[in-house]
Design a protein around this motif. Structure first.
Motif, PDB file in Angstrom:
ATOM      1  N   SER A 227      -3.970  -3.797   2.824  1.00 46.41           N
ATOM      2  CA  SER A 227      -2.666  -4.373   3.140  1.00 46.41           C
ATOM      3  C   SER A 227      -1.690  -4.166   1.984  1.00 46.41           C
ATOM      4  O   SER A 227      -0.523  -3.811   2.192  1.00 46.41           O
ATOM      5  CB  SER A 227      -2.827  -5.869   3.428  1.00 46.41           C
ATOM      6  N   PHE A 353      -2.518  -6.266   9.908  1.00 44.78           N
ATOM      7  CA  PHE A 353      -1.778  -7.503   9.656  1.00 44.78           C
ATOM      8  C   PHE A 353      -0.741  -7.329   8.537  1.00 44.78           C
ATOM      9  O   PHE A 353       0.283  -8.003   8.528  1.00 44.78           O
ATOM     10  CB  PHE A 353      -2.734  -8.650   9.341  1.00 44.78           C
ATOM     11  N   SER A 357       3.060  -8.140   9.228  1.00 47.26           N
ATOM     12  CA  SER A 357       3.790  -9.060   8.339  1.00 47.26           C
ATOM     13  C   SER A 357       5.041  -8.401   7.789  1.00 47.26           C
ATOM     14  O   SER A 357       6.100  -9.044   7.680  1.00 47.26           O
ATOM     15  CB  SER A 357       2.881  -9.509   7.189  1.00 47.26           C
ATOM     16  N   GLN A 369       0.748 -13.104   3.580  1.00 49.36           N
ATOM     17  CA  GLN A 369      -0.439 -12.747   4.363  1.00 49.36           C
ATOM     18  C   GLN A 369      -1.619 -12.443   3.447  1.00 49.36           C
ATOM     19  O   GLN A 369      -2.750 -12.896   3.680  1.00 49.36           O
ATOM     20  CB  GLN A 369      -0.125 -11.526   5.247  1.00 49.36           C
TER      21      GLN A 369
END
Length: 389
Positions: A227, A353, A357, A369
């Motif tokens: 991420s 994710f 986000s 997140q």
């Protein structure tokens, strides 16, 4: 010094370098997707499937090929798959059809699995200092992952994107020759058929609580890693930075420094400081993310965060490897199959994710997140220590 002693001295460094050169093939394409799109005259959204298919191939290889490390001669398995990897790389460099390019990308991921056969093999060769030994090989893997983006961009600018895969084929060939000479023969541990091998792999999840704990923790920490690096590219390419792709790639050098420091935690894990290790490494991740929340546009803070966050993520994985490789020496490859399959599921979820986000609230939301995931990781450690997970 005898020939045998010389081989033993160099085998772990050679395994580390080889593992890094093999796994790098999953990431070479990321910085050069735009150049490939221009070559085929296709939109980047189509060419972007190259990275996805490589990861998919790697996941398939981990589940279906990796367990074979317990059933057949590991050295022969590694060398055989590496030869197939070289052939796929040469095809990749010569292909003139996007569909074939995408299929070959899947094969690159599938044939990159020797990396995860070498890792548990290192645990067997370095029983007395298992954490330290695994840490060295894992640092080689991380250096390959992070360095691949830098090398790929340079080569593509100098000689075109095809040169990246020719370079990699030569690198894998050199690794094959070194592994053929230095890698020892290790007797196979599993005598059943292939179907029973896969069944026994799944049974390990039920059998070992430590494996479940490590796999779940690994999934969340690798999810944070994926991420972070996905959304960081968007953050640095926009205001106030406006960095080019090459400039963004240079931040990988800082991350490599973090990967080289991480094996220190393997030494600590060898001394039995497993949960203290994990609290410290996840703490590094949390503090790093809070630092970015407080100073979102500071380049100095960003450099420090990349360094310490990378140490935190990689040291967590090294500690996890030390835990699971102490469970059952006869099932190292299958233990690694369970761990790494869960690990990459976590990475895919983290990417998803992170992008979601970013779409909702930009860099700030992406950091929240990641902080949430790091808090979940902390809870996993607490519950594991209390024996409630």
């Amino acid at each position: 010094m005898s020939l045998r002693m010389r081989k033993e001295k160099f085998v772990i460094p050679i395994m580390a370098v080889s593992a890094g050169s093999i796994v790098a093939n999953l990431y070479y394409s990321q910085p050069i997707l735009n150049k490939i799109a221009q070559t085929f005259g296709r939109p980047e959204s189509q060419v972007g499937k190259i990275s996805m298919l490589s990861q998919l191939g790697y996941g398939v290889g981990m589940f279906f090929l990796l367990p074979l490390g317990d059933k057949v001669n590991r050295k022969n398995l590694i060398l055989g798959i590496c030869v197939l990897l070289m052939l796929a790389l040469l095809v990749m460099a010569r292909v003139d059809n996007l569909s074939l390019l995408l299929f070959t990308s899947f094969l690159l991921g599938l044939f990159a699995t020797p990396t995860q056969i070498l890792l548990p093999m290192a645990a067997i060769l370095g029983k007395e200092n298992r954490g330290k030994t695994v840490g060295k090989v894992f640092s080689g893997i991380l250096t390959g992952i992070l360095g691949s983006r830098i090398i790929s961009g340079w080569l593509a600018d100098l000689w075109g994107w095809q040169s990246v895969f020719v370079f990699s084929a030569v690198l894998v060939l050199i690794s094959c020759l070194l592994l053929y000479y230095f890698l020892p023969e290790i007797p196979k541990k599993f005598t059943g058929n292939y179907v029973n091998l896969l069944k026994s792999t799944l049974q390990l999840v039920k059998q070992y609580k430590t494996l479940r704990q490590a796999a779940l923790l690994g999934a969340f920490t690798f999810g944070i890693f994926c991420s972070f690096w996905t959304t960081l590219t968007f953050h640095l390419s926009g205001a106030p930075f406006h960095y080019t792709a090459a400039e963004i790639g240079m931040f990988g050098i800082i991350a490599i420094g973090g990967a080289l420091v991480a094996p220190t935690f393997g030494k600590m894990a060898d001394k039995g400081n497993v949960f203290n290790n994990l609290f410290l490494t996840i703490g590094m991740i949390i503090v790093s993310l809070i630092g970015l929340q407080l100073f979102p546009v500071s380049v100095v803070v960003l450099c420090l965060v990349i360094f310490f966050l990378d140490i935190g993520v990689q040291a967590t994985q090294i500690t996890n490897f030390t835990r699971i490789y102490s469970l059952n020496e006869e099932a190292h490859s299958r233990l690694n199959t369970v761990y790494m399959t869960t690990y990459f599921i976590g990475g895919a979820m983290g990417t998803f994710f992170g992008l979601l986000s970013w779409k909702i609230g930009g860099w700030n939301m992406a950091l929240w997140q990641m902080l949430l995931w790091s808090m979940i990781a902390l809870v996993i450690i607490v519950l594991s220590r209390k024996g409630k997970l």
